[in-house]
Design an enzyme around this catalytic site. Structure first.
Site, PDB file in Angstrom:
ATOM      1  N   HIS A 219      45.757  10.561 -19.300  1.00  0.00           N
ATOM      2  CA  HIS A 219      44.338  10.243 -19.390  1.00  0.00           C
ATOM      3  C   HIS A 219      43.973   8.929 -18.714  1.00  0.00           C
ATOM      4  CE1 HIS A 219      40.263  11.145 -20.226  1.00  0.00           C
ATOM      5  NE2 HIS A 219      40.115   9.863 -20.457  1.00  0.00           N
ATOM      6  N   TYR A 223      41.159   7.021 -15.149  1.00  0.00           N
ATOM      7  CA  TYR A 223      40.444   5.751 -14.927  1.00  0.00           C
ATOM      8  C   TYR A 223      41.041   4.975 -13.759  1.00  0.00           C
ATOM      9  CZ  TYR A 223      38.329   7.343 -19.139  1.00  0.00           C
ATOM     10  OH  TYR A 223      37.678   8.152 -20.032  1.00  0.00           O
ATOM     11  N   HIS A 375      34.641  20.562 -15.702  1.00  0.00           N
ATOM     12  CA  HIS A 375      34.605  19.121 -16.018  1.00  0.00           C
ATOM     13  C   HIS A 375      35.281  18.297 -14.934  1.00  0.00           C
ATOM     14  CE1 HIS A 375      35.278  15.321 -18.029  1.00  0.00           C
ATOM     15  NE2 HIS A 375      36.587  15.521 -18.031  1.00  0.00           N
ATOM     16  N   PHE A 376      36.499  18.683 -14.562  1.00  0.00           N
ATOM     17  CA  PHE A 376      37.174  17.743 -13.654  1.00  0.00           C
ATOM     18  C   PHE A 376      36.771  17.902 -12.194  1.00  0.00           C
ATOM     19  CE2 PHE A 376      40.895  20.702 -14.431  1.00  0.00           C
ATOM     20  CZ  PHE A 376      41.099  21.133 -13.122  1.00  0.00           C
ATOM     21  N   HIS A 377      36.048  18.976 -11.883  1.00  0.00           N
ATOM     22  CA  HIS A 377      35.523  19.035 -10.510  1.00  0.00           C
ATOM     23  C   HIS A 377      34.233  18.234 -10.355  1.00  0.00           C
ATOM     24  CE1 HIS A 377      38.594  22.066  -9.842  1.00  0.00           C
ATOM     25  NE2 HIS A 377      38.428  21.823  -8.566  1.00  0.00           N
ATOM     26  N   ARG A 438      41.839  28.914 -17.487  1.00  0.00           N
ATOM     27  CA  ARG A 438      42.191  28.090 -16.333  1.00  0.00           C
ATOM     28  C   ARG A 438      43.629  28.412 -15.945  1.00  0.00           C
ATOM     29  NH1 ARG A 438      43.435  21.920 -18.317  1.00  0.00           N
ATOM     30  NH2 ARG A 438      43.826  21.738 -16.104  1.00  0.00           N
ATOM     31  N   ARG A 439      44.050  27.941 -14.794  1.00  0.00           N
ATOM     32  CA  ARG A 439      45.442  28.056 -14.361  1.00  0.00           C
ATOM     33  C   ARG A 439      45.988  29.479 -14.432  1.00  0.00           C
ATOM     34  NH1 ARG A 439      48.105  22.618 -16.976  1.00  0.00           N
ATOM     35  NH2 ARG A 439      47.479  21.348 -15.244  1.00  0.00           N
TER      36      ARG A 439
HETATM   37 FE1  HAS Z   1      38.134  14.055 -18.550  1.00  0.00          FE
HETATM   38  C1  HAS Z   1      40.255  16.702 -19.230  1.00  0.00           C
HETATM   39  C2  HAS Z   1      37.414  13.751 -21.867  1.00  0.00           C
HETATM   40  C3  HAS Z   1      36.143  11.308 -17.882  1.00  0.00           C
HETATM   41  C4  HAS Z   1      39.323  14.002 -15.331  1.00  0.00           C
HETATM   42  N1  HAS Z   1      39.499  15.160 -17.479  1.00  0.00           N
HETATM   43  C5  HAS Z   1      40.244  16.220 -17.939  1.00  0.00           C
HETATM   44  C6  HAS Z   1      41.056  16.720 -16.871  1.00  0.00           C
HETATM   45  C7  HAS Z   1      40.817  15.935 -15.772  1.00  0.00           C
HETATM   46  C8  HAS Z   1      39.837  14.959 -16.173  1.00  0.00           C
HETATM   47  C9  HAS Z   1      41.473  16.042 -14.409  1.00  0.00           C
HETATM   48  O1  HAS Z   1      38.556  14.691 -24.506  1.00  0.00           O
HETATM   49  C10 HAS Z   1      41.998  17.911 -16.942  1.00  0.00           C
HETATM   50  C11 HAS Z   1      43.394  17.498 -17.283  1.00  0.00           C
HETATM   51  C12 HAS Z   1      44.300  18.713 -17.320  1.00  0.00           C
HETATM   52  O2  HAS Z   1      44.762  19.119 -16.259  1.00  0.00           O
HETATM   53  O3  HAS Z   1      44.505  19.250 -18.401  1.00  0.00           O
HETATM   54  N2  HAS Z   1      36.969  12.814 -19.664  1.00  0.00           N
HETATM   55  C13 HAS Z   1      36.774  12.888 -20.988  1.00  0.00           C
HETATM   56  C14 HAS Z   1      35.819  11.856 -21.408  1.00  0.00           C
HETATM   57  C15 HAS Z   1      35.458  11.180 -20.271  1.00  0.00           C
HETATM   58  C16 HAS Z   1      36.200  11.765 -19.190  1.00  0.00           C
HETATM   59  C17 HAS Z   1      35.308  11.591 -22.779  1.00  0.00           C
HETATM   60  N3  HAS Z   1      37.792  12.890 -16.923  1.00  0.00           N
HETATM   61  C18 HAS Z   1      36.942  11.806 -16.872  1.00  0.00           C
HETATM   62  C19 HAS Z   1      37.000  11.220 -15.562  1.00  0.00           C
HETATM   63  C20 HAS Z   1      37.894  11.976 -14.841  1.00  0.00           C
HETATM   64  C21 HAS Z   1      38.380  13.022 -15.716  1.00  0.00           C
HETATM   65  C22 HAS Z   1      36.219   9.997 -15.146  1.00  0.00           C
HETATM   66  C23 HAS Z   1      38.378  11.821 -13.451  1.00  0.00           C
HETATM   67  C24 HAS Z   1      38.053  10.856 -12.646  1.00  0.00           C
HETATM   68  N4  HAS Z   1      38.714  15.051 -20.219  1.00  0.00           N
HETATM   69  C25 HAS Z   1      38.343  14.714 -21.477  1.00  0.00           C
HETATM   70  C26 HAS Z   1      39.079  15.567 -22.424  1.00  0.00           C
HETATM   71  C27 HAS Z   1      39.889  16.406 -21.679  1.00  0.00           C
HETATM   72  C28 HAS Z   1      39.628  16.059 -20.289  1.00  0.00           C
HETATM   73  C29 HAS Z   1      39.012  15.552 -23.887  1.00  0.00           C
HETATM   74  C30 HAS Z   1      40.865  17.458 -22.207  1.00  0.00           C
HETATM   75  C31 HAS Z   1      40.222  18.797 -22.221  1.00  0.00           C
HETATM   76  C32 HAS Z   1      41.190  19.858 -22.645  1.00  0.00           C
HETATM   77  O4  HAS Z   1      40.950  20.449 -23.695  1.00  0.00           O
HETATM   78  O5  HAS Z   1      42.180  20.121 -21.956  1.00  0.00           O
HETATM   79  C33 HAS Z   1      34.516   9.973 -20.226  1.00  0.00           C
HETATM   80  O6  HAS Z   1      35.163   8.886 -19.635  1.00  0.00           O
HETATM   81  C34 HAS Z   1      33.241  10.311 -19.522  1.00  0.00           C
HETATM   82  C35 HAS Z   1      32.236   9.186 -19.642  1.00  0.00           C
HETATM   83  C36 HAS Z   1      31.144   9.364 -18.653  1.00  0.00           C
HETATM   84  C37 HAS Z   1      29.853   9.200 -18.895  1.00  0.00           C
HETATM   85  C38 HAS Z   1      28.868   9.463 -17.788  1.00  0.00           C
HETATM   86  C39 HAS Z   1      28.122   8.221 -17.328  1.00  0.00           C
HETATM   87  C40 HAS Z   1      27.246   8.591 -16.183  1.00  0.00           C
HETATM   88  C41 HAS Z   1      27.181   7.919 -14.993  1.00  0.00           C
HETATM   89  C42 HAS Z   1      26.293   8.476 -13.923  1.00  0.00           C
HETATM   90  C43 HAS Z   1      24.946   7.816 -13.967  1.00  0.00           C
HETATM   91  C44 HAS Z   1      24.073   8.430 -12.933  1.00  0.00           C
HETATM   92  C45 HAS Z   1      23.091   7.773 -12.311  1.00  0.00           C
HETATM   93  C46 HAS Z   1      22.260   8.510 -11.312  1.00  0.00           C
HETATM   94  C47 HAS Z   1      22.757   6.352 -12.557  1.00  0.00           C
HETATM   95  C48 HAS Z   1      29.355   8.799 -20.217  1.00  0.00           C
HETATM   96  C49 HAS Z   1      27.928   6.657 -14.714  1.00  0.00           C
HETATM   97  C50 HAS Z   1      21.063   9.040 -12.000  1.00  0.00           C
HETATM   98  C51 HAS Z   1      20.220   9.791 -11.044  1.00  0.00           C
HETATM   99  C52 HAS Z   1      19.255  10.657 -11.452  1.00  0.00           C
HETATM  100  C53 HAS Z   1      18.387  11.270 -10.415  1.00  0.00           C
HETATM  101  C54 HAS Z   1      19.022  10.981 -12.864  1.00  0.00           C
END
Ligand code: HAS
Length: 572
Positions: A219, A223, A375-377, A438-439
């Site tokens: 995990h 980051y 999610h991860f794409h 998946r997979r």
């Molecule tokens: Fe994740 C599984 C939870 C972030 C990548 N994640 C994965 C896997 C990958 C991955 C590759 O809790 C699959 C692993 C595998 O092969 O099994 N992930 C999270 C959580 C976050 C999170 C809570 N993941 C990421 C990031 C990744 C990534 C970053 C790659 C870079 N993830 C999980 C969990 C799993 C998981 C479980 C396991 C699932 C399972 O069951 O297998 C957090 O860090 C996310 C926080 C993000 C936010 C979004 C903030 C928004 C922003 C954009 C603002 C936009 C603006 C533009 C300003 C709170 C910064 C606005 C414009 C307008 C016009 C409106």
């Protein structure tokens, strides 16, 4: 800063080498999505079997491409921010280890000796060259941090005793401190479990312990990918919109919170594991919500920076300022904005789906389904990939001293990627609720409508996701035209390492946010609380299983499996 000779070659090749591999990685992604939809009725392409291709796709796109670009970008931005050259000798050592390690692992994957997916869960087992290759790649990536950037920073500090550590340098140091810490558990898994098994020195290992050690690393790994993208959002994006970073202390606080919370959250990948105590899963779920906080801070800071910039350009009203952002501008470096805004929009989806994943009970509905693929794409395949593509093209042009060629292609590529990935994400997420796994090469199930594996309700979503995949690949091809055009264009100025870096609107110094030490101690304390028991659990409750160790005389019967599936497919 001018850059020449060996150093220029190293920085440039750290971008070009993984890009060439990425072409294969992206093509194999296209193969996956078409095969899963049953549109491509085969389990192999160019002699590459489905799971072999899936391994290559994950390992190249998520491990090799990211690691190389992160090292190249951090090398260059540390050099530029401190205005101090890097040491060629150190950089060569790192380069040889990284390229050598990648080639070793690539050999194992391309020859079918390592179809273990990028998570290499036992009892799947690969040829030893795969594991050793991964180890060398990782060690190589750490060499610049310890032997070049830290000594350079200490020298800079002596010359600038009162100046704050530049924000990009802080970002790079937090990223690589995390990288170093997270490597330890996976190194233990590889060196004490997988390599000995692969070499036939032991006959059995504990797969649950291996998975717990893997996610201890797995995990925080996300980051390691995300923080360099945030470095770009904080330092480069505000400049592109003609403004300032809204708050320097908020950006520093976000990096420090990542240092604190990124690591002790791995059990959220193991909610469904029977051998781990529920209370500890809940504790990791709680910390996972904490690690989302710095992303919320980033969402606010980045939006405020864009608003400030847009208002400087005459934007008015509550929403009217959005119109002043340079979505389609080809002026100067503004083409990069398209990559950042597309990535941010995708990350809104990535963030929401991540929070769903982290919610212990909801995870039970989506785990191991295509929801997670969606999610991860939109995270690593969204914001991370798009910002890395932007910085790669930018660095190729500045390092070679060429203009960015075919700017129109470069400009529209991220929007195609955005539309493609959004379609893909939504289709995969909905399909996940219907249990679309998946997979799995689900395409095979469509070949026989009488089979119990045949699920007509998946077909529509798999076809929609294929459409999304195709659009994203078209976007990548457009990017490739611009990248190769820029790489081979005639230089028009000297080679430089430089970045468009914004100053900050709120720039007051908060000493705690620039001092990594207390946050690092906090991180170590949280790790010390969160991991010993789950590791103990895994060690005593995991079932030690026999697995055929990989060796040339008794390989995983891949060829036999390929021939069998081919014969079955032909029969049908
Ligand atoms: Fe994740 C599984 C939870 C972030 C990548 N994640 C994965 C896997 C990958 C991955 C590759 O809790 C699959 C692993 C595998 O092969 O099994 N992930 C999270 C959580 C976050 C999170 C809570 N993941 C990421 C990031 C990744 C990534 C970053 C790659 C870079 N993830 C999980 C969990 C799993 C998981 C479980 C396991 C699932 C399972 O069951 O297998 C957090 O860090 C996310 C926080 C993000 C936010 C979004 C903030 C928004 C922003 C954009 C603002 C936009 C603006 C533009 C300003 C709170 C910064 C606005 C414009 C307008 C016009 C409106």
């Amino acid at each position: 800063m001018q850059v020449k000779g060996g150093l220029r070659f190293i920085l440039l090749s750290e971008i070009v080498f993984p890009f060439l591999l990425l072409i294969l990685g992206v093509l194999l992604g296209l193969f996956q999505v078409l095969a899963r939809a049953g549109i491509l009725k085969t389990s192999h392409i160019f002699g590459i079997e489905y799971y072999q291709g899936l391994t290559l796709h994950g390992a190249i796109n998520a491990i090799v491409f990211t690691t190389f670009v992160i090292v190249a970008f951090c090398n260059a931005i540390v050099m530029y921010s401190l205005q101090r050259s890097l040491k060629s000798g150190i950089q060569w050592v790192s380069w040889v280890l990284m390229v050598g390690g990648t080639l070793m692992a690539a050999f194992a994957m391309l020859t079918g000796r390592a179809s273990v997916l990028y998570t290499f869960y036992p009892p799947l087992i690969a040829h030893w060259s795969f594991y050793l290759g991964v180890v060398l790649l990782v060690i190589g990536s750490l060499v610049p941090f310890f032997f070049d950037w830290i000594p350079n920073y200490l020298a800079w500090r002596r010359e600038n005793p009162t100046t704050r550590m530049p924000l990009p340098v802080l970002g790079a140091f937090v990223t690589f401190t995390l990288w170093f810490l997270m490597i330890i558990p996976v190194a233990i898994e590889i060196l004490f479990q997988l390599l000995p098994l692969s070499l036939g020195w032991v006959e059995e290992i504990n797969p649950l312990l291996a998975r717990t050690l893997f996610w201890f690393f797995g995990h925080p790994l996300v980051y390691f990918w995300l923080l360099p993208a945030y470095m770009m959002l904080y330092s480069i994006l505000p400049k592109l919109v003609g403004g300032k970073l809204y708050s320097d202390p908020a950006a520093r606080l976000a990096f420090m919170l990542f240092l604190l919370f990124s690591i002790p959250v791995g059990l959220h990948h193991q909610f469904t594991e029977g051998g781990l105590t529920a209370g500890w899963k809940l504790w990791h779920a709680f910390l996972t919500f904490m690690v989302a906080v710095p992303s919320f801070i980033t969402a606010f800071t980045v939006a405020a920076s864009m608003e400030y910039g847009a208002r400087q350009q005459g934007g008015t009203g509550l929403f009217g300022w959005w119109k002043k952002l340079p979505y389609f501008s080809k002026q100067g470096d503004q083409w990069m904005f398209a990559y950042f805004i597309s990535g941010l929009l995708l990350f809104l989806f990535g963030g929401i789906t991540g929070i769903v994943n982290a919610s212990y009970n909801m995870n039970l509905a989506v785990h191991n389904t295509s929801w997670v693929v969606g999610h991860f794409h939109t995270t690593v395949g969204g914001l991370v990939t798009l910002s890395f593509l932007a910085i790669s093209l930018y660095m190729v042009s500045t390092l070679r001293g060429t203009e960015v060629k075919f700017k129109g292609f470069a400009l529209y590529a991220p929007y195609l990627w955005l539309i493609g990935m959004l379609i893909f994400e939504v289709a995969m997420s909905i399909a996940g609720f219907y249990g679309f796994p998946r997979r799995s090469n689900t395409g095979l199930s469509y070949m026989d409508p009488t089979s119990i594996h045949h699920r007509p309700d998946w077909i529509i979503y798999s076809h929609i996701s294929a459409l999304g995949g195709v659009l994203a690949v078209v976007g990548f091809v457009a990017y490739m035209v611009s990248f190769l055009g820029t790489l081979f264009a005639k230089p028009v100025r000297e080679s430089r390492v430089e970045f468009p870096i914004a100053s900050a609107y709120h720039d007051n110094e908060v000493p705690l946010y620039s001092n990594m030490r207390p946050w690092l101690v906090g991180a170590l304390v949280l790790i010390a609380i969160s991991y010993p028991y789950p590791l103990y659990d895994s060690a005593v409750r995991g079932i030690v299983s026999k697995s055929p160790a990989y060796n040339e005389r008794f390989p995983v019967p891949l060829k036999q499996m390929q021939m069998q599936t081919r014969a079955e497919a032909e029969q049908k």
